[in-house]
Design a protein around this motif. Structure first.
Motif, PDB file in Angstrom:
ATOM      1  N   GLY A 160      10.249  12.737  -0.638  1.00  0.00           N
ATOM      2  CA  GLY A 160      11.294  11.996   0.204  1.00  0.00           C
ATOM      3  C   GLY A 160      10.620  10.881   0.883  1.00  0.00           C
ATOM      4  N   SER A 161       9.115  10.810   1.068  1.00  0.00           N
ATOM      5  CA  SER A 161       8.520   9.808   1.791  1.00  0.00           C
ATOM      6  C   SER A 161       7.609   9.141   0.696  1.00  0.00           C
ATOM      7  CB  SER A 161       8.005  10.232   3.175  1.00  0.00           C
ATOM      8  OG  SER A 161       9.168  10.769   3.821  1.00  0.00           O
ATOM      9  N   ASP A 162       7.312   9.733  -0.464  1.00  0.00           N
ATOM     10  CA  ASP A 162       6.139   9.448  -1.188  1.00  0.00           C
ATOM     11  C   ASP A 162       6.213   8.108  -2.090  1.00  0.00           C
ATOM     12  OD1 ASP A 162       8.126  10.731  -2.687  1.00  0.00           O
ATOM     13  OD2 ASP A 162       6.849  12.128  -3.898  1.00  0.00           O
ATOM     14  N   GLN A 163       7.590   7.390  -1.953  1.00  0.00           N
ATOM     15  CA  GLN A 163       7.602   6.250  -2.482  1.00  0.00           C
ATOM     16  C   GLN A 163       7.680   4.965  -1.985  1.00  0.00           C
ATOM     17  OE1 GLN A 163       7.828   6.137  -6.174  1.00  0.00           O
ATOM     18  NE2 GLN A 163       7.456   8.245  -5.955  1.00  0.00           N
ATOM     19  N   CYS A 213       0.769  -1.289   0.013  1.00  0.00           N
ATOM     20  CA  CYS A 213       0.010  -0.068   0.075  1.00  0.00           C
ATOM     21  C   CYS A 213       1.084   1.169  -0.040  1.00  0.00           C
ATOM     22  CB  CYS A 213      -1.023   0.046   1.340  1.00  0.00           C
ATOM     23  SG  CYS A 213      -1.918   1.538   1.316  1.00  0.00           S
ATOM     24  N   LYS A 214       0.740   2.104  -1.121  1.00  0.00           N
ATOM     25  CA  LYS A 214       1.553   3.320  -0.987  1.00  0.00           C
ATOM     26  C   LYS A 214       0.907   4.482  -0.416  1.00  0.00           C
ATOM     27  CE  LYS A 214       4.188   1.814  -5.171  1.00  0.00           C
ATOM     28  NZ  LYS A 214       4.745   2.283  -6.386  1.00  0.00           N
ATOM     29  N   THR A 215      -0.344   4.496   0.254  1.00  0.00           N
ATOM     30  CA  THR A 215      -1.077   5.511   0.838  1.00  0.00           C
ATOM     31  C   THR A 215      -1.350   5.205   1.969  1.00  0.00           C
ATOM     32  OG1 THR A 215      -3.454   4.557  -0.003  1.00  0.00           O
ATOM     33  CG2 THR A 215      -1.940   6.155  -1.355  1.00  0.00           C
ATOM     34  N   ALA A 216      -0.779   4.261   2.846  1.00  0.00           N
ATOM     35  CA  ALA A 216      -0.752   3.953   4.080  1.00  0.00           C
ATOM     36  C   ALA A 216      -0.865   4.705   5.329  1.00  0.00           C
ATOM     37  CB  ALA A 216      -0.004   2.618   4.741  1.00  0.00           C
ATOM     38  N   GLY A 222      -1.420 -11.676  19.318  1.00  0.00           N
ATOM     39  CA  GLY A 222      -0.886 -10.605  20.610  1.00  0.00           C
ATOM     40  C   GLY A 222      -0.224  -9.725  20.016  1.00  0.00           C
ATOM     41  N   PHE A 223       0.382  -9.663  18.766  1.00  0.00           N
ATOM     42  CA  PHE A 223       0.997  -8.640  18.226  1.00  0.00           C
ATOM     43  C   PHE A 223       0.685  -8.873  16.660  1.00  0.00           C
ATOM     44  CE2 PHE A 223       3.527 -12.896  18.674  1.00  0.00           C
ATOM     45  CZ  PHE A 223       3.856 -13.259  17.371  1.00  0.00           C
ATOM     46  N   ASN A 224       1.324  -7.790  16.122  1.00  0.00           N
ATOM     47  CA  ASN A 224       1.188  -7.678  14.538  1.00  0.00           C
ATOM     48  C   ASN A 224       2.429  -7.715  13.806  1.00  0.00           C
ATOM     49  OD1 ASN A 224      -1.410  -5.791  13.662  1.00  0.00           O
ATOM     50  ND2 ASN A 224      -1.294  -6.254  15.868  1.00  0.00           N
ATOM     51  N   ILE A 225       2.451  -8.205  12.589  1.00  0.00           N
ATOM     52  CA  ILE A 225       3.498  -8.415  11.786  1.00  0.00           C
ATOM     53  C   ILE A 225       3.388  -7.647  10.446  1.00  0.00           C
ATOM     54  CG2 ILE A 225       5.133  -9.909  10.332  1.00  0.00           C
ATOM     55  CD1 ILE A 225       5.438 -10.368  13.401  1.00  0.00           C
ATOM     56  N   GLY A 226       4.697  -6.884  10.081  1.00  0.00           N
ATOM     57  CA  GLY A 226       4.220  -5.962   9.084  1.00  0.00           C
ATOM     58  C   GLY A 226       5.637  -5.802   8.479  1.00  0.00           C
ATOM     59  N   ALA A 227       5.785  -4.900   7.349  1.00  0.00           N
ATOM     60  CA  ALA A 227       7.115  -4.704   6.561  1.00  0.00           C
ATOM     61  C   ALA A 227       6.948  -3.277   5.968  1.00  0.00           C
ATOM     62  CB  ALA A 227       7.201  -5.721   5.627  1.00  0.00           C
ATOM     63  N   ALA A 228       7.830  -2.795   5.772  1.00  0.00           N
ATOM     64  CA  ALA A 228       8.120  -1.461   4.888  1.00  0.00           C
ATOM     65  C   ALA A 228       8.965  -1.764   3.699  1.00  0.00           C
ATOM     66  CB  ALA A 228       8.659  -0.317   5.869  1.00  0.00           C
ATOM     67  N   GLY A 229       8.835  -1.477   2.576  1.00  0.00           N
ATOM     68  CA  GLY A 229       9.812  -1.413   1.290  1.00  0.00           C
ATOM     69  C   GLY A 229      10.060   0.020   0.841  1.00  0.00           C
ATOM     70  N   GLN A 230      11.185   0.294   0.642  1.00  0.00           N
ATOM     71  CA  GLN A 230      11.395   1.753   0.174  1.00  0.00           C
ATOM     72  C   GLN A 230      12.717   1.728  -0.711  1.00  0.00           C
ATOM     73  OE1 GLN A 230      10.365   3.428   4.743  1.00  0.00           O
ATOM     74  NE2 GLN A 230      12.332   4.240   3.630  1.00  0.00           N
ATOM     75  N   PRO A 231      12.660   2.496  -1.639  1.00  0.00           N
ATOM     76  CA  PRO A 231      13.758   2.619  -2.653  1.00  0.00           C
ATOM     77  C   PRO A 231      14.820   3.677  -1.967  1.00  0.00           C
ATOM     78  CG  PRO A 231      11.857   4.156  -3.081  1.00  0.00           C
ATOM     79  CD  PRO A 231      11.346   3.138  -2.175  1.00  0.00           C
ATOM     80  N   PRO A 232      16.023   3.585  -2.585  1.00  0.00           N
ATOM     81  CA  PRO A 232      17.023   4.494  -2.063  1.00  0.00           C
ATOM     82  C   PRO A 232      16.728   5.933  -1.822  1.00  0.00           C
ATOM     83  CG  PRO A 232      17.978   3.196  -3.822  1.00  0.00           C
ATOM     84  CD  PRO A 232      16.436   2.674  -3.758  1.00  0.00           C
ATOM     85  N   LYS A 233      17.095   6.505  -0.455  1.00  0.00           N
ATOM     86  CA  LYS A 233      16.768   7.935  -0.137  1.00  0.00           C
ATOM     87  C   LYS A 233      15.382   8.108   0.273  1.00  0.00           C
ATOM     88  CE  LYS A 233      20.710   9.634  -2.893  1.00  0.00           C
ATOM     89  NZ  LYS A 233      21.277  10.384  -3.954  1.00  0.00           N
ATOM     90  N   CYS A 234      14.540   7.008   0.241  1.00  0.00           N
ATOM     91  CA  CYS A 234      13.251   7.239   0.650  1.00  0.00           C
ATOM     92  C   CYS A 234      13.242   7.195   2.502  1.00  0.00           C
ATOM     93  CB  CYS A 234      12.353   6.148   0.001  1.00  0.00           C
ATOM     94  SG  CYS A 234      10.533   6.518   0.665  1.00  0.00           S
ATOM     95  N   ARG A 235      12.263   8.065   2.922  1.00  0.00           N
ATOM     96  CA  ARG A 235      12.487   8.017   4.403  1.00  0.00           C
ATOM     97  C   ARG A 235      11.108   7.687   4.851  1.00  0.00           C
ATOM     98  NH1 ARG A 235      14.688  12.882   7.526  1.00  0.00           N
ATOM     99  NH2 ARG A 235      16.593  12.139   6.340  1.00  0.00           N
ATOM    100  N   ASN A 236      10.842   7.211   5.969  1.00  0.00           N
ATOM    101  CA  ASN A 236       9.593   7.305   6.933  1.00  0.00           C
ATOM    102  C   ASN A 236       9.683   8.342   7.788  1.00  0.00           C
ATOM    103  OD1 ASN A 236       7.778   6.220   9.104  1.00  0.00           O
ATOM    104  ND2 ASN A 236       7.504   4.698   7.802  1.00  0.00           N
ATOM    105  N   SER A 237       8.656   9.169   8.127  1.00  0.00           N
ATOM    106  CA  SER A 237       8.901  10.370   8.695  1.00  0.00           C
ATOM    107  C   SER A 237       8.834  10.159  10.516  1.00  0.00           C
ATOM    108  CB  SER A 237       7.437  11.298   8.493  1.00  0.00           C
ATOM    109  OG  SER A 237       7.810  11.587   6.981  1.00  0.00           O
ATOM    110  N   LEU A 238       9.087  10.829  11.165  1.00  0.00           N
ATOM    111  CA  LEU A 238       9.108  10.805  12.414  1.00  0.00           C
ATOM    112  C   LEU A 238       7.940  10.793  13.149  1.00  0.00           C
ATOM    113  CD1 LEU A 238      11.582  13.800  13.265  1.00  0.00           C
ATOM    114  CD2 LEU A 238      12.046  11.268  13.928  1.00  0.00           C
TER     115      LEU A 238
END
Length: 321
Positions: free
Chosen positions: A30-33, A19-22, A59-75
């Protein structure tokens, strides 16, 4: 359990639906990819477009994040545990009110039990598309994400508004906040003062484990990574172990808890009364409580995986001591 039934409990890396709009920064330069994946449980996605592979949580969740180079997840911050291990690539994790309190670089296989209650972000600093796997504490993953105020303001400037109901509204699609729903309020200065600026020395010492150290520790039995008596001492509502080729159980076993297998390297053969399945790097398998099974590398060469099991501890703040 038939092979067909077990396959519904295995999420293959090649079948992951992104999902690219999570999240609120989905339009922010910088975070849109970035791509978000929810593997077990709904995670903390703010988008109705998020695909959930296995809805029942242990009792917990499992997920993942995929990103191209120089892409960041915000604070952002969480009310429960957030644990990452690097499946592919090279990643920089940073934290603090403005992301300047400290940083650490993780290589493939390294694991980071991020202290609860601090603002954190991460970016792919490798040369290729990267993937990090995530474990989030609690069945509801703490009820959502707490964003640093500047993230909400930047997102609004690029067309995304987060409602106080935790849902995203995209003005580029003509969406507006529903009647009676206001925007998510920004944290006050008094509230922001409650988010610690954890020193980098403390983070590296108490919250990070390196892949090759775990390989060495798992020579005769699984290495305890996260738990009350583990390398990273904690009680986040789950325990994490690291298994390599030499630390597998010599015979069939069954647990009275949920067992989530997350393959890092090599191919692993899971066998039970009724069938067998081969797990590849990036695959996630939810073994149900009480199922007698064996687990072993399926071929020669490097083999490693992380095993996550639920505990009776509340999925609360990170604890050390």
């Amino acid at each position: 359990m038939t092979p067909q039934e077990m396959e519904t409990r295995i999420v293959r890396y090649g079948d992951l639906v992104p999902c690219k709009t999570a999240f609120i920064d989905a339009h922010t330069p910088g975070s849109d990819q970035k791509e978000n994946f929810t593997i077990i449980g709904g995670g903390v996605s703010e988008s109705p477009d998020q695909h959930v592979h296995i809805k029942d949580t242990p009792g917990f969740n499992i997920g993942a994040a995929g990103q191209p180079p120089k892409c960041r997840n915000s604070l952002h911050s969480h009310r429960t545990a957030e644990v990452f291990f690097v499946l592919k690539g090279r990643w920089r994790f940073f934290w603090g009110r403005w992301g300047t309190a400290g940083e650490v670089v993780l290589e493939e296989g390294d694991i980071f039990n991020i202290p609860t209650g601090i603002f954190r972000g991460f970016e792919n600093i490798g040369t290729d598309y990267g993937m990090i796997m995530a474990i989030l504490g609690g069945d509801d993953a703490g009820g959502g994400v707490i964003w640093a105020p500047q993230v909400i303001e930047d997102a609004r400037d690029h067309g995304l508004v987060l409602g106080e109901n935790g849902k995203l509204y995209d003005s580029k699609k003509g969406e507006t906040l529903p009647d009676g729903v206001g925007p998510m309020p920004l944290l006050s200065e008094a509230e922001l003062a409650g988010f610690p600026e954890t020193p980098v020395e403390e983070v590296v010492r108490d919250y990070v484990a390196r892949y090759w150290d775990l390989m060495a520790l798992s020579g005769k039995k699984p290495a305890k990574v996260i738990g009350t008596d583990a390398l990273l001492r904690d009680r986040p509502g789950f325990e994490v172990e690291f298994l390599s080729r030499d630390s597998i159980a010599p015979s069939a076993y069954a647990l009275d808890r949920h067992e989530i297998l997350m393959v890092m390297r090599g191919h692993w053969r899971l066998t039970w009364d009724g069938g067998a399945a081969t797990l590849a790097p990036g695959d996630t398998c939810a073994v149900p409580p009480g199922l007698t099974h064996t687990l072993a590398p399926a071929m020669t060469g490097e083999a490693s995986l992380y095993r996550v099991t639920n505990t009776a501890d509340a999925a609360g703040p990170t604890w050390t001591g």
